[in-house]
Design an enzyme around this catalytic site. Structure first.
Site, PDB file in Angstrom:
ATOM      1  CB  SER A  17     -20.909   5.467 -41.840  1.00  0.00           C
ATOM      2  OG  SER A  17     -22.029   4.737 -41.383  1.00  0.00           O
ATOM      3  CB  ILE A  19     -20.570  -2.166 -45.371  1.00  0.00           C
ATOM      4  CG1 ILE A  19     -19.827  -2.969 -44.291  1.00  0.00           C
ATOM      5  CG2 ILE A  19     -20.742  -2.998 -46.637  1.00  0.00           C
ATOM      6  CD1 ILE A  19     -20.582  -4.193 -43.771  1.00  0.00           C
ATOM      7  CB  SER A 148     -25.364 -10.482 -40.963  1.00  0.00           C
ATOM      8  OG  SER A 148     -24.468 -10.833 -39.936  1.00  0.00           O
ATOM      9  CE1 TYR A 161     -27.575  -6.850 -37.843  1.00  0.00           C
ATOM     10  CE2 TYR A 161     -26.223  -8.774 -37.349  1.00  0.00           C
ATOM     11  CZ  TYR A 161     -26.500  -7.675 -38.141  1.00  0.00           C
ATOM     12  OH  TYR A 161     -25.735  -7.412 -39.243  1.00  0.00           O
ATOM     13  CE  LYS A 165     -28.537  -7.422 -41.136  1.00  0.00           C
ATOM     14  NZ  LYS A 165     -28.509  -6.476 -42.253  1.00  0.00           N
TER      15      LYS A 165
HETATM   16  P1  NDP Z   1     -22.630   1.574 -40.098  1.00  0.00           P
HETATM   17  O1  NDP Z   1     -23.255   1.899 -38.784  1.00  0.00           O
HETATM   18  O2  NDP Z   1     -21.364   2.213 -40.470  1.00  0.00           O
HETATM   19  O3  NDP Z   1     -23.692   1.814 -41.280  1.00  0.00           O
HETATM   20  C1  NDP Z   1     -25.063   1.710 -41.126  1.00  0.00           C
HETATM   21  C2  NDP Z   1     -25.702   2.530 -42.222  1.00  0.00           C
HETATM   22  O4  NDP Z   1     -27.129   2.367 -42.138  1.00  0.00           O
HETATM   23  C3  NDP Z   1     -25.404   4.007 -42.065  1.00  0.00           C
HETATM   24  O5  NDP Z   1     -25.130   4.561 -43.325  1.00  0.00           O
HETATM   25  C4  NDP Z   1     -26.701   4.558 -41.507  1.00  0.00           C
HETATM   26  O6  NDP Z   1     -26.881   5.883 -41.961  1.00  0.00           O
HETATM   27  C5  NDP Z   1     -27.712   3.636 -42.180  1.00  0.00           C
HETATM   28  N1  NDP Z   1     -28.993   3.643 -41.489  1.00  0.00           N
HETATM   29  C6  NDP Z   1     -29.275   3.227 -40.231  1.00  0.00           C
HETATM   30  N2  NDP Z   1     -30.563   3.450 -39.939  1.00  0.00           N
HETATM   31  C7  NDP Z   1     -31.108   4.017 -41.046  1.00  0.00           C
HETATM   32  C8  NDP Z   1     -32.400   4.495 -41.370  1.00  0.00           C
HETATM   33  N3  NDP Z   1     -33.416   4.438 -40.501  1.00  0.00           N
HETATM   34  N4  NDP Z   1     -32.610   5.017 -42.605  1.00  0.00           N
HETATM   35  C9  NDP Z   1     -31.595   5.087 -43.490  1.00  0.00           C
HETATM   36  N5  NDP Z   1     -30.358   4.661 -43.252  1.00  0.00           N
HETATM   37  C10 NDP Z   1     -30.118   4.141 -42.034  1.00  0.00           C
HETATM   38  O7  NDP Z   1     -22.484  -0.015 -40.085  1.00  0.00           O
HETATM   39  P2  NDP Z   1     -22.135  -1.087 -41.226  1.00  0.00           P
HETATM   40  O8  NDP Z   1     -21.574  -0.445 -42.412  1.00  0.00           O
HETATM   41  O9  NDP Z   1     -21.360  -2.124 -40.537  1.00  0.00           O
HETATM   42  O10 NDP Z   1     -23.590  -1.673 -41.541  1.00  0.00           O
HETATM   43  C11 NDP Z   1     -24.123  -1.755 -42.853  1.00  0.00           C
HETATM   44  C12 NDP Z   1     -24.849  -3.074 -43.011  1.00  0.00           C
HETATM   45  O11 NDP Z   1     -23.920  -4.127 -42.847  1.00  0.00           O
HETATM   46  C13 NDP Z   1     -25.960  -3.325 -41.982  1.00  0.00           C
HETATM   47  O12 NDP Z   1     -27.098  -3.835 -42.630  1.00  0.00           O
HETATM   48  C14 NDP Z   1     -25.361  -4.370 -41.063  1.00  0.00           C
HETATM   49  O13 NDP Z   1     -26.351  -5.197 -40.495  1.00  0.00           O
HETATM   50  C15 NDP Z   1     -24.482  -5.132 -42.044  1.00  0.00           C
HETATM   51  N6  NDP Z   1     -23.433  -5.925 -41.411  1.00  0.00           N
HETATM   52  C16 NDP Z   1     -22.418  -5.332 -40.703  1.00  0.00           C
HETATM   53  C17 NDP Z   1     -21.437  -6.114 -40.124  1.00  0.00           C
HETATM   54  C18 NDP Z   1     -20.309  -5.533 -39.341  1.00  0.00           C
HETATM   55  O14 NDP Z   1     -19.575  -6.311 -38.687  1.00  0.00           O
HETATM   56  N7  NDP Z   1     -20.061  -4.237 -39.384  1.00  0.00           N
HETATM   57  C19 NDP Z   1     -21.479  -7.584 -40.218  1.00  0.00           C
HETATM   58  C20 NDP Z   1     -22.589  -8.087 -40.988  1.00  0.00           C
HETATM   59  C21 NDP Z   1     -23.507  -7.280 -41.560  1.00  0.00           C
HETATM   60  P3  NDP Z   1     -27.550   7.090 -41.143  1.00  0.00           P
HETATM   61  O15 NDP Z   1     -27.253   6.864 -39.689  1.00  0.00           O
HETATM   62  O16 NDP Z   1     -26.882   8.298 -41.717  1.00  0.00           O
HETATM   63  O17 NDP Z   1     -28.997   7.018 -41.483  1.00  0.00           O
END
Ligand code: NDP
Length: 253
Positions: A17, A19, A148, A161, A165
């Site tokens: 999902s 990014i 981040s 968080y 980071k």
């Molecule tokens: P989403 O919640 O859409 O994506 C998070 C992703 O991480 C999912 O694909 C989820 O997949 C995966 N994930 C979470 N836990 C696990 C795990 N234990 N093992 C494997 N995969 C895991 O959020 P974002 O796309 O926003 O987040 C992606 C990155 O971007 C993160 O590192 C976040 O810190 C960073 N970020 C996001 C910001 C924002 O504003 N959205 C800002 C700055 C940084 P699944 O649940 O299927 O395992």
């Protein structure tokens, strides 16, 4: 410029999902071979199908769905071996999986700190150490880290968080400094607010209390996940060492 990534084999964690998903579309468009990993296999299958639609020259076998809980560090080595045996190489690892939770600094339980550091920091570091040995042996490779802006400047109610980071950045700046002669670039991506599920989840704490609002009103300050994925693709193709992806925001207290 992103076309220069054609035929690169790229492993994206957290590709189900947000990014990671949109980075997958950008890289598929550029002709990369992809390993899409996360826990939710059905979503990964959907992302794979969309990637194949984005680039008709990719075959189904060019995109691998790898269901993996990145916190389960024992599963890293078998997963990595399966990638090498299938694709014959790995060019780029994108450490993108992560989560957040908002809470008052003094209310955070140590168990929450540990859980979040395990996902946001230690699991990425463990996976990258494994892959680093391979990259160093090959004399090539590229690490990409979805960090981040909270890893550069503090964000209120995001103490754990932000701490995680900052730590992640420290680990990878240090790798980059140590291995400067080894031709293994590190691209640290620091997004601001991006429109994904991540923020909605983060804004409600365990007891259901809300910290700030995740509303359409402030969504105008957010960058779309699609734009973020595209910009990350450009940063990767150009091997930038650090990139910030954000609109200017006004914080209100
Ligand atoms: P989403 O919640 O859409 O994506 C998070 C992703 O991480 C999912 O694909 C989820 O997949 C995966 N994930 C979470 N836990 C696990 C795990 N234990 N093992 C494997 N995969 C895991 O959020 P974002 O796309 O926003 O987040 C992606 C990155 O971007 C993160 O590192 C976040 O810190 C960073 N970020 C996001 C910001 C924002 O504003 N959205 C800002 C700055 C940084 P699944 O649940 O299927 O395992």
């Amino acid at each position: 410029p992103i076309g220069s990534l054609k035929d690169k084999v790229v492993w994206i964690t957290g590709a189900s999902s947000g990014i990671g998903e949109h980075l997958a579309y950008a890289l598929a468009g550029a002709g990369c071979k992809l390993i899409l990993s996360a826990r939710r296999g059905q979503l990964l299958e959907r992302v794979k199908a969309e990637c194949l639609q984005k680039n008709a020259s990719l075959k189904s076998s060019d995109i691998e769905v790898l269901v993996l809980d990145v916190c389960d560090t024992d599963s890293h080595e078998p997963a990595f071996r399966s990638i090498i045996s299938k694709f014959g190489k790995l060019d780029i690892l994108v450490n993108n999986a992560g989560r957040s939770q908002r809470a008052r600094w003094e209310d955070i339980e140590l168990s929450v700190d540990k859980e979040m550091f395990h996902l946001n920091v230690f699991s990425q570091v463990a996976l990258s150490r494994l892959v680093a040995k391979y990259f160093l042996q090959m004399g090539a490779g590229h690490f990409v880290i979805t960090s981040s802006l909270a890893g550069i400047a503090p964000v209120p109610f995001s103490g754990t968080y932000s701490g995680s980071k900052f730590a992640l950045n420290g680990y990878f700046y240090s790798f980059a400094a140590e291995k400067i002669d080894n031709r293994i670039p590190v691209t640290i991506v620091c997004p601001g607010s991006i429109q994904t599920d991540f923020l909605a989840e983060a804004y409600t704490n365990k007891s259901g209390e809300k910290y700030g609002e995740h509303t359409n009103e402030n969504s105008k300050n957010k960058v779309s996940a699609q734009r973020c994925g595209t910009l990350m693709g450009i940063a990767i193709a150009n091997q930038l060492s650090e990139v910030w992806i954000a609109k200017p925001v006004v914080l209100q207290f």
